[in-house]
Design an enzyme around this catalytic site. Structure first.
Site, PDB file in Angstrom:
ATOM      1  N   LYS A  48     -12.282   2.999 -26.154  1.00 21.40           N
ATOM      2  CA  LYS A  48     -13.209   3.753 -25.308  1.00 21.40           C
ATOM      3  C   LYS A  48     -12.823   3.522 -23.853  1.00 21.40           C
ATOM      4  O   LYS A  48     -12.608   2.371 -23.437  1.00 21.40           O
ATOM      5  CB  LYS A  48     -14.647   3.283 -25.538  1.00 21.40           C
ATOM      6  CG  LYS A  48     -15.709   4.251 -25.022  1.00 21.40           C
ATOM      7  CD  LYS A  48     -15.792   5.482 -25.900  1.00 21.40           C
ATOM      8  CE  LYS A  48     -17.063   6.280 -25.622  1.00 21.40           C
ATOM      9  NZ  LYS A  48     -17.160   7.451 -26.511  1.00 21.40           N
ATOM     10  N   THR A  94     -15.602   4.588 -31.329  1.00 20.39           N
ATOM     11  CA  THR A  94     -15.485   4.359 -29.886  1.00 20.39           C
ATOM     12  C   THR A  94     -16.861   4.249 -29.239  1.00 20.39           C
ATOM     13  O   THR A  94     -17.033   3.533 -28.256  1.00 20.39           O
ATOM     14  CB  THR A  94     -14.669   5.468 -29.208  1.00 20.39           C
ATOM     15  OG1 THR A  94     -15.354   6.719 -29.326  1.00 20.39           O
ATOM     16  CG2 THR A  94     -13.284   5.585 -29.846  1.00 20.39           C
ATOM     17  N   ASP A  95     -17.875   4.923 -29.804  1.00 23.23           N
ATOM     18  CA  ASP A  95     -19.230   4.792 -29.257  1.00 23.23           C
ATOM     19  C   ASP A  95     -19.759   3.379 -29.484  1.00 23.23           C
ATOM     20  O   ASP A  95     -20.467   2.830 -28.633  1.00 23.23           O
ATOM     21  CB  ASP A  95     -20.159   5.818 -29.907  1.00 23.23           C
ATOM     22  CG  ASP A  95     -21.529   5.831 -29.248  1.00 23.23           C
ATOM     23  OD1 ASP A  95     -21.619   6.296 -28.089  1.00 23.23           O
ATOM     24  OD2 ASP A  95     -22.492   5.352 -29.873  1.00 23.23           O
ATOM     25  N   PHE A 198      11.854   0.747  11.528  1.00 18.47           N
ATOM     26  CA  PHE A 198      12.728   1.112  10.411  1.00 18.47           C
ATOM     27  C   PHE A 198      14.032   1.667  10.988  1.00 18.47           C
ATOM     28  O   PHE A 198      14.048   2.765  11.542  1.00 18.47           O
ATOM     29  CB  PHE A 198      12.034   2.132   9.513  1.00 18.47           C
ATOM     30  CG  PHE A 198      12.754   2.355   8.195  1.00 18.47           C
ATOM     31  CD1 PHE A 198      13.099   1.291   7.379  1.00 18.47           C
ATOM     32  CD2 PHE A 198      13.070   3.645   7.781  1.00 18.47           C
ATOM     33  CE1 PHE A 198      13.752   1.497   6.169  1.00 18.47           C
ATOM     34  CE2 PHE A 198      13.721   3.863   6.577  1.00 18.47           C
ATOM     35  CZ  PHE A 198      14.062   2.775   5.777  1.00 18.47           C
ATOM     36  N   ARG A 215       6.318   1.650  15.225  1.00 17.52           N
ATOM     37  CA  ARG A 215       5.603   2.625  14.396  1.00 17.52           C
ATOM     38  C   ARG A 215       4.321   2.002  13.842  1.00 17.52           C
ATOM     39  O   ARG A 215       4.161   0.778  13.805  1.00 17.52           O
ATOM     40  CB  ARG A 215       6.477   3.099  13.228  1.00 17.52           C
ATOM     41  CG  ARG A 215       6.797   1.992  12.235  1.00 17.52           C
ATOM     42  CD  ARG A 215       7.491   2.521  10.989  1.00 17.52           C
ATOM     43  NE  ARG A 215       7.780   1.457  10.029  1.00 17.52           N
ATOM     44  CZ  ARG A 215       8.221   1.644   8.796  1.00 17.52           C
ATOM     45  NH1 ARG A 215       8.443   2.875   8.363  1.00 17.52           N
ATOM     46  NH2 ARG A 215       8.456   0.617   7.983  1.00 17.52           N
ATOM     47  N   GLN A 266       9.887  -2.894   2.300  1.00 17.87           N
ATOM     48  CA  GLN A 266      10.527  -3.645   1.215  1.00 17.87           C
ATOM     49  C   GLN A 266      10.584  -5.135   1.529  1.00 17.87           C
ATOM     50  O   GLN A 266      10.214  -5.987   0.706  1.00 17.87           O
ATOM     51  CB  GLN A 266      11.938  -3.106   0.959  1.00 17.87           C
ATOM     52  CG  GLN A 266      11.992  -1.741   0.295  1.00 17.87           C
ATOM     53  CD  GLN A 266      11.990  -0.584   1.285  1.00 17.87           C
ATOM     54  OE1 GLN A 266      11.454  -0.701   2.395  1.00 17.87           O
ATOM     55  NE2 GLN A 266      12.584   0.522   0.895  1.00 17.87           N
ATOM     56  N   ASN A 292       3.640   4.613   0.705  1.00 15.47           N
ATOM     57  CA  ASN A 292       3.424   4.778   2.142  1.00 15.47           C
ATOM     58  C   ASN A 292       2.235   5.678   2.435  1.00 15.47           C
ATOM     59  O   ASN A 292       2.008   6.678   1.766  1.00 15.47           O
ATOM     60  CB  ASN A 292       4.652   5.411   2.804  1.00 15.47           C
ATOM     61  CG  ASN A 292       5.808   4.453   2.937  1.00 15.47           C
ATOM     62  OD1 ASN A 292       6.876   4.698   2.409  1.00 15.47           O
ATOM     63  ND2 ASN A 292       5.621   3.363   3.648  1.00 15.47           N
ATOM     64  N   HIS A 294       1.609   7.688   5.634  1.00 17.62           N
ATOM     65  CA  HIS A 294       2.339   7.990   6.861  1.00 17.62           C
ATOM     66  C   HIS A 294       1.383   8.386   7.994  1.00 17.62           C
ATOM     67  O   HIS A 294       0.427   9.136   7.800  1.00 17.62           O
ATOM     68  CB  HIS A 294       3.332   9.126   6.631  1.00 17.62           C
ATOM     69  CG  HIS A 294       4.459   8.758   5.719  1.00 17.62           C
ATOM     70  ND1 HIS A 294       5.347   7.749   6.001  1.00 17.62           N
ATOM     71  CD2 HIS A 294       4.834   9.262   4.517  1.00 17.62           C
ATOM     72  CE1 HIS A 294       6.233   7.647   5.032  1.00 17.62           C
ATOM     73  NE2 HIS A 294       5.940   8.540   4.110  1.00 17.62           N
TER      74      HIS A 294
END
Length: 329
Positions: A48, A94-95, A198, A215, A266, A292, A294
């Site tokens: 479930k 599942t119930d 970067f 940045r 990284q 990311n 941005h």
């Protein structure tokens, strides 16, 4: 006479039920005719998903809130018959699994998603001897206690979004005292407005991205960590989680004064992984995912008569970079 009528009625009802079940079975010459020819059932489970529960723990006047979204998965070799033989007789619906989540929420004293997941696994294995293993995912929505003039409110909370604490638990009948636990966090959204760049990446005829030493760097971080063998059932999950969260932020931002420079996302998340393993000796490995978010410089300011000074950006997250690593002892 009444008893004989009752028995006769029961026998008639049973016969009718048996006949009805036989009539409802799939026609073996129809869609199901391939079942027992060349194709085997390679794997199976059922469960479930998206079971939501809120627990209010009342400790005198002070309340504690825990909100979980739970998924269960049950495993049993005899359940292959449900798929291949249309035999539901031993099936835990599942119930029923959904109801189990609420029963355990009432009875459990667990204070962490890991502990709650373990309690659900143990309950299901105890109640249903046909099960060979149980897996449970628990996502915890974080509610933060309101502070009024520096004083914690007794029963007032605000939701922390989109951050979610996660736990995945597996418990087998053969090793009922040795749960396999994977803890985690997702939706941890972080932004640093400087100390990130970067540069010096491969540039060819397809590259349009300009190098930068300045940045905004933002991501919606997800992390999962595993425990050393034998440790998962004995660690203080809450303390470990607090230490991991501390190091996730420490590695991303650095000291409050000055921060730490990031030459790439990284390199940053690898450093985070090393910090976590150094600070949390019960963890064997941590996996970190950082799509990311941005924030693109709005350099068109200059065409509009204003100067861009690393101060106006366009938020976007599509498309985004997808950066992942796993750091292990």
């Amino acid at each position: 006479m009444l008893r004989r009528l009752s028995l006769a009625a029961a026998a008639s009802a049973l016969a009718a039920h048996t006949a009805h079940r036989a009539s409802c079975r799939s026609n073996p010459d129809g869609i199901t005719k391939l079942r027992h020819q060349d194709y085997s059932l390679a794997d199976h489970n059922h469960g479930k998903a998206r079971v939501r529960v809120l627990r209010v723990r009342r400790e005198s006047a002070t309340h504690i809130v825990q909100e979980y979204t739970v998924a269960t998965r049950l495993f049993s070799p005899i359940y292959s018959a449900v798929f291949t033989e249309e035999d539901n007789r031993a099936l835990v619906a599942t119930d029923t699994q959904k109801n189990t989540v609420y029963i355990v929420a009432k009875r459990s004293s667990a204070t962490t998603p890991e502990g709650f997941g373990i309690d659900i696994c143990r309950h299901l294995l105890h109640e249903y001897p046909m099960l060979s293993a149980v897996e449970v995912d628990v996502n915890e929505t974080i509610w933060q206690r309101v502070m009024n003039d520096g004083v914690p409110h007794e029963h007032g909370f605000t939701k922390v979004t989109p951050e979610v604490n996660t736990a995945r638990v597996r418990l087998t009948r053969d090793e009922k005292d040795q749960p396999v636990v994977v803890s985690g966090v997702k939706g941890l959204t972080v932004l640093k407005t400087t100390q990130s760049g970067f540069t010096e990446y491969l540039q060819d005829k397809y590259t349009l991205l300009p190098p930068t030493y300045e940045r905004c760097m933002a991501t919606e971080m997800a992390a999962e960590w595993r425990y050393l063998p034998g440790k998962a059932g004995t660690v203080d999950y809450s303390s470990v989680r607090a230490e991991v969260n501390k190091q996730l932020l420490n590695g991303y931002f650095g000291p409050s004064k000055g921060g730490v420079y990031s030459v790439s996302l990284q390199a940053t998340i690898y450093d985070i992984g090393c910090l976590v393993l150094s600070a949390a000796p019960d963890i064997s490995s941590i996996s970190i995912s950082t799509p990311n978010l941005h924030y693109l410089p709005f350099r068109s300011l200059e065409a509009l008569g204003e100067k861009f000074e690393d101060d106006v950006f366009i938020p976007t997250n599509e498309p985004s970079g997808s950066i992942q690593c796993k750091v292990a002892r």
